[in-house]
Design a protein around this motif. Structure first.
Motif, short mmCIF file in Angstrom:
data_model
loop_
_atom_site.label_atom_id
_atom_site.label_comp_id
_atom_site.label_asym_id
_atom_site.label_seq_id
_atom_site.Cartn_x
_atom_site.Cartn_y
_atom_site.Cartn_z
N VAL A 1 35.63 39.74 26.54
CA VAL A 1 36.75 38.90 26.96
C VAL A 1 37.57 39.72 27.95
CG1 VAL A 1 38.85 37.72 26.24
CG2 VAL A 1 36.82 37.60 24.82
N ILE A 2 37.84 39.13 29.13
CA ILE A 2 38.65 39.82 30.13
C ILE A 2 39.90 39.03 30.45
CG2 ILE A 2 36.64 40.99 31.13
CD1 ILE A 2 37.02 39.03 33.56
N GLN A 3 40.89 39.71 30.98
CA GLN A 3 42.16 39.09 31.36
C GLN A 3 42.36 39.23 32.86
OE1 GLN A 3 44.06 37.47 29.07
NE2 GLN A 3 42.49 38.00 27.59
N GLY A 4 41.41 38.80 33.66
CA GLY A 4 41.51 38.89 35.11
C GLY A 4 41.02 40.22 35.64
N GLY A 5 40.99 40.33 36.97
CA GLY A 5 40.53 41.54 37.63
C GLY A 5 39.76 41.21 38.89
N PHE A 6 38.82 42.09 39.23
CA PHE A 6 38.02 41.95 40.44
C PHE A 6 36.56 42.20 40.13
CE2 PHE A 6 42.21 43.19 41.82
CZ PHE A 6 42.46 42.32 42.88
N ALA A 7 35.67 41.53 40.86
CA ALA A 7 34.24 41.77 40.78
C ALA A 7 33.75 42.14 42.17
CB ALA A 7 33.49 40.54 40.28
N ASP A 8 32.92 43.17 42.25
CA ASP A 8 32.36 43.63 43.51
C ASP A 8 30.85 43.75 43.38
OD1 ASP A 8 32.22 44.64 46.11
OD2 ASP A 8 32.68 46.70 45.49
N VAL A 9 30.14 42.89 44.11
CA VAL A 9 28.68 42.91 44.13
C VAL A 9 28.26 43.63 45.41
CG1 VAL A 9 26.55 41.56 44.14
CG2 VAL A 9 28.55 40.74 42.87
N THR A 10 27.50 44.70 45.26
CA THR A 10 27.00 45.48 46.40
C THR A 10 25.50 45.64 46.25
OG1 THR A 10 27.18 47.64 45.31
CG2 THR A 10 29.19 46.80 46.39
N PRO A 11 24.82 46.21 47.24
CA PRO A 11 23.39 46.48 47.07
C PRO A 11 23.10 47.40 45.87
CG PRO A 11 23.96 46.59 49.38
CD PRO A 11 25.26 46.46 48.62
N ASP A 12 24.11 48.18 45.43
CA ASP A 12 23.92 49.07 44.29
C ASP A 12 24.11 48.39 42.95
OD1 ASP A 12 23.43 51.26 45.95
OD2 ASP A 12 25.56 51.71 46.12
N GLY A 13 24.71 47.18 42.92
CA GLY A 13 24.91 46.48 41.65
C GLY A 13 26.25 45.76 41.59
N LEU A 14 26.72 45.50 40.37
CA LEU A 14 27.96 44.78 40.12
C LEU A 14 28.93 45.68 39.38
CD1 LEU A 14 29.81 42.24 39.72
CD2 LEU A 14 28.40 41.70 37.73
N THR A 15 30.16 45.73 39.88
CA THR A 15 31.23 46.43 39.19
C THR A 15 32.36 45.44 38.93
OG1 THR A 15 30.72 48.51 40.28
CG2 THR A 15 32.92 48.32 39.30
N ILE A 16 32.81 45.37 37.69
CA ILE A 16 33.97 44.56 37.33
C ILE A 16 35.10 45.51 36.94
CG2 ILE A 16 34.95 42.97 35.63
CD1 ILE A 16 32.34 41.44 35.68
N LEU A 17 36.21 45.37 37.63
CA LEU A 17 37.43 46.10 37.31
C LEU A 17 38.36 45.08 36.65
CD1 LEU A 17 37.86 47.97 40.70
CD2 LEU A 17 36.78 48.82 38.61
N ALA A 18 38.46 45.13 35.34
CA ALA A 18 39.22 44.13 34.57
C ALA A 18 40.62 44.65 34.26
CB ALA A 18 38.49 43.82 33.28
N GLU A 19 41.60 43.74 34.30
CA GLU A 19 42.96 44.10 33.93
C GLU A 19 43.02 44.49 32.46
OE1 GLU A 19 45.53 40.89 35.12
OE2 GLU A 19 44.90 41.08 37.21
N GLN A 20 42.30 43.75 31.62
CA GLN A 20 42.11 44.06 30.21
C GLN A 20 40.73 43.57 29.83
OE1 GLN A 20 45.06 42.27 27.71
NE2 GLN A 20 46.76 43.38 28.65
N ALA A 21 40.07 44.27 28.92
CA ALA A 21 38.74 43.85 28.49
C ALA A 21 38.45 44.41 27.10
CB ALA A 21 37.67 44.35 29.46
N GLU A 22 37.74 43.60 26.33
CA GLU A 22 37.27 44.07 25.02
C GLU A 22 36.00 43.31 24.65
OE1 GLU A 22 39.51 41.90 21.49
OE2 GLU A 22 40.92 42.94 22.81
N GLU A 23 35.13 43.98 23.92
CA GLU A 23 33.88 43.36 23.48
C GLU A 23 34.17 42.39 22.35
OE1 GLU A 23 29.43 44.56 21.87
OE2 GLU A 23 30.75 46.12 22.65
N VAL A 24 33.49 41.25 22.39
CA VAL A 24 33.61 40.25 21.32
C VAL A 24 32.57 40.59 20.27
CG1 VAL A 24 33.38 37.81 20.76
CG2 VAL A 24 34.41 38.49 22.94
N ALA A 25 32.99 40.67 19.02
CA ALA A 25 32.07 40.95 17.93
C ALA A 25 31.07 39.83 17.78
CB ALA A 25 32.84 41.17 16.62
N ALA A 26 29.82 40.20 17.54
CA ALA A 26 28.75 39.19 17.42
C ALA A 26 28.83 38.46 16.10
CB ALA A 26 27.40 39.87 17.55
#
Length: 88
Positions: free
Chosen positions: A63-88
């Motif tokens: 779960v993220i609370q906004g941010g930026f996503a950058d897709v480049t030839p090297d891959g995807l980077t997400i810089l999130a304002e806040q983020a945490e994994e959701v328990a399965a």
């Protein structure tokens, strides 16, 4: 078989994930999107929502609370304002 995508998910506190994956779905400010290996480069802002990481049949959700996503030839980077994994 499709290639792997390098994906990094970073919040201000720490790096939550970095590695090779099959696909990532993210909540773009202008609409949700998915990224696979060899995707065309782009950058976008993110809205609050869920980032789903697909790898070898397993799905990990963050779960993220906004941010930026950058897709480049090297891959995807997400810089999130806040983020945490959701328990399965």
């Amino acid at each position: 078989m499709a290639g792997k995508l390098h994906f990094s998910l970073v919040s201000p506190e720490r790096e939550l994930f970095s590695g090779q994956v099959d696909q990532v779905d993210a909540p773009g400010a202008e609409g949700d999107f998915g990224v696979l290996a060899d995707h065309a480069p782009f950058m976008t802002t993110l809205k609050e929502g869920r980032v789903k990481v697909y790898n070898g049949g397993a799905v990990t959700t963050y779960v993220i609370q906004g941010g930026f996503a950058d897709v480049t030839p090297d891959g995807l980077t997400i810089l999130a304002e806040q983020a945490e994994e959701v328990a399965a």
